[in-house]
Design a protein around this motif. Structure first.
Motif, PDB file in Angstrom:
ATOM      1  N   THR A  76     -50.380  23.942  30.087  1.00 40.23           N
ATOM      2  CA  THR A  76     -50.889  25.105  30.828  1.00 40.23           C
ATOM      3  C   THR A  76     -52.390  24.979  31.072  1.00 40.23           C
ATOM      4  OG1 THR A  76     -49.162  26.511  29.878  1.00 40.23           O
ATOM      5  CG2 THR A  76     -51.073  27.620  30.813  1.00 40.23           C
ATOM      6  N   ILE A  77     -53.128  24.546  30.049  1.00 38.17           N
ATOM      7  CA  ILE A  77     -54.574  24.348  30.196  1.00 38.17           C
ATOM      8  C   ILE A  77     -54.854  23.318  31.287  1.00 38.17           C
ATOM      9  CG2 ILE A  77     -56.635  23.427  29.064  1.00 38.17           C
ATOM     10  CD1 ILE A  77     -55.461  24.534  26.416  1.00 38.17           C
ATOM     11  N   ALA A  83     -55.770  22.369  38.985  1.00 42.02           N
ATOM     12  CA  ALA A  83     -55.789  23.265  40.149  1.00 42.02           C
ATOM     13  C   ALA A  83     -57.219  23.465  40.654  1.00 42.02           C
ATOM     14  CB  ALA A  83     -55.167  24.608  39.795  1.00 42.02           C
ATOM     15  N   GLN A  84     -58.208  23.334  39.760  1.00 45.60           N
ATOM     16  CA  GLN A  84     -59.608  23.418  40.177  1.00 45.60           C
ATOM     17  C   GLN A  84     -60.119  22.082  40.705  1.00 45.60           C
ATOM     18  OE1 GLN A  84     -62.454  25.251  37.473  1.00 45.60           O
ATOM     19  NE2 GLN A  84     -60.805  26.304  36.403  1.00 45.60           N
ATOM     20  N   LEU A  85     -59.688  20.990  40.052  1.00 47.98           N
ATOM     21  CA  LEU A  85     -60.253  19.677  40.371  1.00 47.98           C
ATOM     22  C   LEU A  85     -59.682  19.049  41.638  1.00 47.98           C
ATOM     23  CD1 LEU A  85     -62.046  17.277  39.580  1.00 47.98           C
ATOM     24  CD2 LEU A  85     -60.140  16.428  38.188  1.00 47.98           C
ATOM     25  N   TRP A 109     -66.415  22.527  33.953  1.00 46.51           N
ATOM     26  CA  TRP A 109     -65.262  23.122  33.282  1.00 46.51           C
ATOM     27  C   TRP A 109     -65.273  22.783  31.798  1.00 46.51           C
ATOM     28  CZ3 TRP A 109     -61.154  21.166  30.493  1.00 46.51           C
ATOM     29  CH2 TRP A 109     -60.124  22.081  30.200  1.00 46.51           C
ATOM     30  N   ALA A 110     -65.562  21.533  31.466  1.00 47.41           N
ATOM     31  CA  ALA A 110     -65.574  21.107  30.063  1.00 47.41           C
ATOM     32  C   ALA A 110     -66.644  21.854  29.265  1.00 47.41           C
ATOM     33  CB  ALA A 110     -65.807  19.600  29.984  1.00 47.41           C
ATOM     34  N   GLN A 139     -50.277  12.339  32.403  1.00 49.50           N
ATOM     35  CA  GLN A 139     -49.661  12.660  33.696  1.00 49.50           C
ATOM     36  C   GLN A 139     -50.705  13.215  34.672  1.00 49.50           C
ATOM     37  OE1 GLN A 139     -46.506  15.353  32.668  1.00 49.50           O
ATOM     38  NE2 GLN A 139     -45.433  13.826  31.436  1.00 49.50           N
ATOM     39  N   GLY A 140     -51.601  14.040  34.157  1.00 51.20           N
ATOM     40  CA  GLY A 140     -52.637  14.604  35.011  1.00 51.20           C
ATOM     41  C   GLY A 140     -53.614  13.543  35.490  1.00 51.20           C
TER      42      GLY A 140
END
Length: 248
Positions: A76-77, A83-85, A109-110, A139-140
């Motif tokens: 989820t995180i 979705a932002q990147l 974000w980090a 996967q991301g």
């Protein structure tokens, strides 16, 4: 009174929706606790249950074990982060601007979510080691690298370069290597015991490093990139030249 299949299906659908809502309630509670506790804190299931207004027993009805819960939270995180990147990885602007836009999104974000970054960056199934086994992080990274590889291929063609079969095949490991290098550099900076670089300095450092790599490899493909010109302007000139040449 006999229950009709439609009625059974309706109850099952409502039950499935209830379970999904309850899972999301637990995941949201876990993320809130992680953010509040900080990157070095150990978050217990009891804390998550209390934040969600549930008992530990109810939490474990919706997740097989702690690792299953942690995987769901991590996914989820990361989904929220991607979705932002991903929308920032486009051909809009100059090449250095494109690179800095993506790197800046990640670093900011980090910095804003250090505890979420720490959890997202770890393999929740093997004692906290970084995940290289096909989990949510891996996967991301593959999604990001795949998008970058696609843009590189389009960019080479748009800028008038050519790709041999070997050159085309090399783009995938090249893109993945650049993504991995960016994440590794930021990760090291975040956990360094005495970080003296500011976020802006890290963004500049990582962006310039990636730009040097892109520029160097572009030359291999016969492309000279003007760092001060938008990619779309250069591509427009190349396309106009091709059209003009075809008309003669």
């Amino acid at each position: 009174m006999t229950t009709t299949p439609a009625a059974r299906d309706g109850r099952q659908a409502r039950w499935d929706q209830h379970k999904e809502e309850r899972r999301r309630q637990i995941i949201d509670a876990a993320i809130a606790v992680v953010e509040e506790s900080g990157p070095d804190a150990e978050v217990r299931v009891q804390q998550i249950a209390e934040r969600a207004g549930l008992s530990r027993t109810v939490v474990y009805r919706h997740f097989e074990d702690r690792a299953d819960l942690d995987r769901a939270v991590q996914a989820t995180i990361l989904d929220a982060f991607w979705a932002q990147l991903l929308p920032e990885i486009t051909l809009d602007g100059t090449v250095p601007q494109i690179i800095e836009r993506g790197v800046g999104t990640y670093v900011r974000w980090a910095v804003a979510h250090p505890a979420l970054h720490r959890l997202a960056d770890h393999d929740v199934t093997s004692g906290g080691r970084t995940d290289h086994s096909g989990g949510p992080l891996e996967q991301g990274l593959e999604r990001v690298a795949g998008q970058i590889a696609g843009i590189v291929q389009l960019g080479v063609v748009a800028l008038g370069g050519t790709l041999s079969e070997e050159g085309r095949a090399s783009i995938d490991p090249l893109a993945y290597g650049m993504v991995g290098a960016a994440f590794s550099s930021v990760r090291r900076w975040l956990v360094h015991p005495d970080p003296t670089l500011t976020p802006d300095a890290v963004i500049t450092l990582v962006s310039q490093t990636l730009w040097f790599a892109v520029d160097g490899h572009a030359r291999r493909f016969g492309v000279r990139i003007d760092p001060d010109r938008p990619v779309q302007d250069i591509a427009g000139e190349v396309l106009a030249g091709l059209v003009e040449g075809g008309g003669r």
